[in-house]
Structure formats: structure tokens, C-alpha cells
Enzyme design. Structure first.
Site, PDB file in Angstrom:
ATOM      1  N   TRP A  20      37.304  19.911  32.413  1.00  0.00           N
ATOM      2  CA  TRP A  20      37.528  19.497  33.805  1.00  0.00           C
ATOM      3  C   TRP A  20      36.390  19.944  34.727  1.00  0.00           C
ATOM      4  CZ3 TRP A  20      41.045  22.486  31.003  1.00  0.00           C
ATOM      5  CH2 TRP A  20      40.963  23.868  31.215  1.00  0.00           C
ATOM      6  N   GLU A  33      44.454  21.810  37.227  1.00  0.00           N
ATOM      7  CA  GLU A  33      44.912  22.815  38.183  1.00  0.00           C
ATOM      8  C   GLU A  33      46.432  22.980  38.156  1.00  0.00           C
ATOM      9  OE1 GLU A  33      43.134  24.928  39.621  1.00  0.00           O
ATOM     10  OE2 GLU A  33      41.176  24.043  39.254  1.00  0.00           O
ATOM     11  N   TYR A 116      46.374  26.317  47.313  1.00  0.00           N
ATOM     12  CA  TYR A 116      45.327  26.592  46.333  1.00  0.00           C
ATOM     13  C   TYR A 116      44.885  25.311  45.608  1.00  0.00           C
ATOM     14  CZ  TYR A 116      43.385  27.347  41.778  1.00  0.00           C
ATOM     15  OH  TYR A 116      42.593  27.226  40.673  1.00  0.00           O
ATOM     16  N   ASP A 134      43.456  32.204  44.620  1.00  0.00           N
ATOM     17  CA  ASP A 134      44.434  32.412  43.550  1.00  0.00           C
ATOM     18  C   ASP A 134      44.416  33.884  43.174  1.00  0.00           C
ATOM     19  OD1 ASP A 134      42.103  32.740  42.109  1.00  0.00           O
ATOM     20  OD2 ASP A 134      42.674  31.378  40.479  1.00  0.00           O
ATOM     21  N   CYS A 188      35.944  40.568  36.473  1.00  0.00           N
ATOM     22  CA  CYS A 188      36.767  41.459  37.299  1.00  0.00           C
ATOM     23  C   CYS A 188      38.234  41.298  36.912  1.00  0.00           C
ATOM     24  CB  CYS A 188      36.551  41.134  38.776  1.00  0.00           C
ATOM     25  SG  CYS A 188      37.130  42.411  39.915  1.00  0.00           S
ATOM     26  N   CYS A 195      32.950  47.686  34.724  1.00  0.00           N
ATOM     27  CA  CYS A 195      32.207  47.754  35.982  1.00  0.00           C
ATOM     28  C   CYS A 195      30.729  48.105  35.760  1.00  0.00           C
ATOM     29  CB  CYS A 195      32.848  48.774  36.926  1.00  0.00           C
ATOM     30  SG  CYS A 195      34.526  48.300  37.449  1.00  0.00           S
ATOM     31  N   CYS A 198      28.750  44.946  35.639  1.00  0.00           N
ATOM     32  CA  CYS A 198      29.063  43.996  36.703  1.00  0.00           C
ATOM     33  C   CYS A 198      27.872  43.808  37.643  1.00  0.00           C
ATOM     34  CB  CYS A 198      30.278  44.482  37.494  1.00  0.00           C
ATOM     35  SG  CYS A 198      30.717  43.412  38.884  1.00  0.00           S
TER      36      CYS A 198
END
Length: 349
Positions: A20, A33, A116, A134, A188, A195, A198
Site C-alpha cells: 500500500w 488502514e 487517524y 496513532d 521507538c 536508544c 536511534c
């Protein structure tokens, strides 16, 4: 802005290749969705592929029987999504000539489309600069900006929506929205995010304040109801069975099931058998009652825990409206009943 640029750069290097994402056609975007509401991508992807194969266009979906739609949806859960999906397909195909509304505000009017989903379709299909919000976005924003407002409260959603809109890359809304959601899904993550690797670790406020594991804050807990369902599989002299369609607005609306004896508390197998042996079905009493499994199946829904058992009731006569198992297995069932049927009946045919 460093935040949006870093997210987009990360996304272009790490994004998953999902069908998609290779189109601006609102039909597959809307379909994906709706399917991914409260559903992981790994679980939803096979269903998306099955639906787009069975219903390549909005007109194909609109013209399908509801039972066919529910059968393909079987196992994905939250079946109201499938019913709303089918209703909206009919509306778009027959009343809007197959054309999706092109703006966020108009998309919100579609059945089953909330803020959303409307934002996702508007930005991905029409590049409208409206931010998505979301669970993944809540998590990324709350950690990066160290927002400890309770996300279960309505006012907090407004606060986060404003924040999301502020950081949105207005020139590349589709790309940014995809990026922040993917970042929350892959990097996340809710528990134990890495982390150290990240791209935002030098500017993440939660990391600097050692609050990553505490955010986002969500205090509201769902009250869970226990229900005790004892399914009675009526088998007549022709080895045919009785099934019934669930109606009303409860769980599993318009799906099929076997006749069920629901009790307020959990009874022993002998207590169930004693109750059933006194019951009449189509003016007949069962000649034999079998316990089909030793353990109770616990099926967890968002607000209910279902304690399920199966009993086979055999009859020496033919029962009205009974059907052969080959016909029954084509009907849409709750996945817990479908799995039981596959394990206990399909192999014996």
C-alpha cells in the site's frame, strides 16, 4: 526542522516494502488502514493481499456478499471493521461513482473512518498536510518532547494532535506521516527500544531525563468481563450439523456459531451435561453427549475474556435445517470456533 528531517532520512533507509506504500490510489490505502487498526502489519498483510486479490477494485468489494467479506476477514478480529468496510465500499461505489472524497473533512464522513484514518488517506493519496496520530505517533512524540500528559484523556489527544501538526513537514506530509509511524513501529517500540542506535538520541528529551520506559502515560484500564460459553454441536442421524447466525450488536455480529449455552459462572463438565441432558432440541433429546476437549479455551477480546468449551450432542433422527460439514465450513465463524472445527472435524472427513 531537525526532527522531521531526521525521521524522513531514517525512513528512506529503513522502511518496509509494503504494497500500500507503492501507490497513491485511495482504495488500497483505505483498505490497509482499516485492516491495521489495532492490528500488527505482520498479521494484517496476508489479509490485505487476500482482499485485493478477491476485490481488486472498490466496485468488486461493493458487489460482494457480506458473508464473503466476513469469511475473508475471519481471524482478523474487530469484525465491525469489516461490516463498516463493506458499507463504505457500497457508498463510494454506488453513490460517489467509485471516487473517494479528496479531503480530510469529507473523508471523516465515511462510515468506519475516524480522524487517524482520514488523515492517513488524505495525506498519502492527496498529499494534504494533515498529521496522523496513532499509537506509534503518540509514543514518538511523548518521548521526544517529554510530554507526560495522560493519553487516555480526550484533552490530551487534542494536545498531541496540535503537536503533531506543528512538527509535520508541510511540503512532504505523506512522507513524514509514513516516517513517524514507521519509526514508532520499528525503532521507538513500546518496550526496551534500542536508544543507542536511534537517530534522535542526541535530542530526545525522554532519553535525557531517563523517562523512556515511562512514556507515554496511559492510566485508563479496560474493565474485562468474563463470559462462559458452552457450545453444543448438534449432530443428527445424517451426520449433519446445526449452526446459527449471531445477530444484534454484541460480539461477532453476523458470524456463525453452534448453539450455545452461556452460564453466569464456570460450571463443571458434569453440571453442563446434566443441564443439557434435560433440554430438548427440535422436540428431540440427545441420545449421547460427548465432551470434545479436556481443557477450557480462553479467548481474549479487548473487553471480554471468553471461557469456551465444546460438547457434541448426537441425535438418532434428522434435525431440521441441519447442514453437512462441507457447507458449514464455508461460512464465516469466529476464529476460535473455526480453529476448533479444523482441529476436530476437518481431519475426520
Amino acid at each position: 526542522m531537525e526532527f522531521s528531517n531526521s525521521l524522513i532520512h531514517w525512513y528512506l533507509q529503513n522502511k518496509r516494502n509494503l504494497p500500500w506504500r507503492n501507490t497513491t490510489n485511495p482504495y488500497p490505502i483505505w483498505l490497509s488502514e482499516i485492516m491495521l487498526q489495532q492490528t500488527r502489519v505482520a498479521q494484517g498483510l496476508p489479509y490485505f493481499l487476500s482482499f485485493t486479490d478477491a476485490f481488486p477494485t472498490i466496485f468488486d468489494l461493493a458487489n460482494a456478499d457480506e458473508e464473503q467479506v466476513l469469511k475473508l476477514w475471519q481471524g482478523l478480529g474487530y469484525y465491525s471493521r469489516a461490516r463498516n468496510l463493506h458499507a463504505t465500499a457500497k457508498h463510494i461505489a454506488f453513490e460517489l461513482n467509485g471516487e473517494f472524497p479528496p479531503t480530510y473533512k469529507e473523508l471523516l464522513k465515511l462510515k468506519g473512518v475516524g480522524e487517524y484514518t482520514a488523515a492517513a488517506i488524505a495525506s498519502f493519496s492527496y498529499n494534504e498536510p494533515v498529521a496522523v496520530l496513532d499509537g506509534n505517533v503518540f509514543r514518538v512524540l511523548s518521548r521526544y518532547f517529554n510530554v507526560d500528559s495522560d493519553i487516555s484523556l480526550p484533552k490530551t489527544k487534542t494536545e498531541f494532535q496540535q503537536l503533531a501538526q506543528e512538527v509535520l513537514d508541510k511540503k512532504n506530509p505523506a512522507l513524514f506521516n509514513q516516517a513517524i509511524m514507521e519509526f514508532g513501529a520499528l525503532q521507538c517500540v513500546p518496550k526496551n527500544p534500542d536508544c543507542n542506535s536511534c537517530v534522535l538520541n542526541s535530542s530526545c528529551a525522554a532519553l535525557q531525563h531517563k523517562k523512556v520506559s515511562e512514556l507515554p502515560v496511559k492510566s485508563k484500564k479496560t474493565k474485562v468481563t468474563n463470559r462462559y460459553l458452552n457450545y453444543l454441536i448438534l449432530k443428527d442421524s445424517d451426520s449433519n450439523y446445526i449452526v446459527q447466525k449471531r445477530e444484534g450488536k454484541g460480539i461477532w455480529e453476523n458470524l456463525y456459531e453452534f448453539p450455545v449455552l452461556e452460564t453466569e459462572i464456570q460450571l463443571s463438565e458434569n453440571e453442563i451435561i446434566e443441564q443439557v441432558s434435560k433440554m430438548q432440541f427440535y422436540n428431540e433429546k440427545p441420545s449421547e453427549i460427548l465432551i470434545l476437549q479436556n481443557e477450557i479455551t480462553l479467548h481474549k477480546l479487548s473487553h471480554q475474556h471468553l471461557h469456551i468449551r465444546f460438547f457434541e450432542l448426537r441425535f438418532t433422527s434428522k434435525l431440521p435445517d441441519s447442514k453437512p460439514f462441507t457447507a458449514i465450513q464455508k461460512l464465516p465463524f469466529p476464529i476460535v470456533i473455526h480453529n476448533f472445527m479444523v482441529a476436530n472435524y476437518c481431519n475426520s472427513l
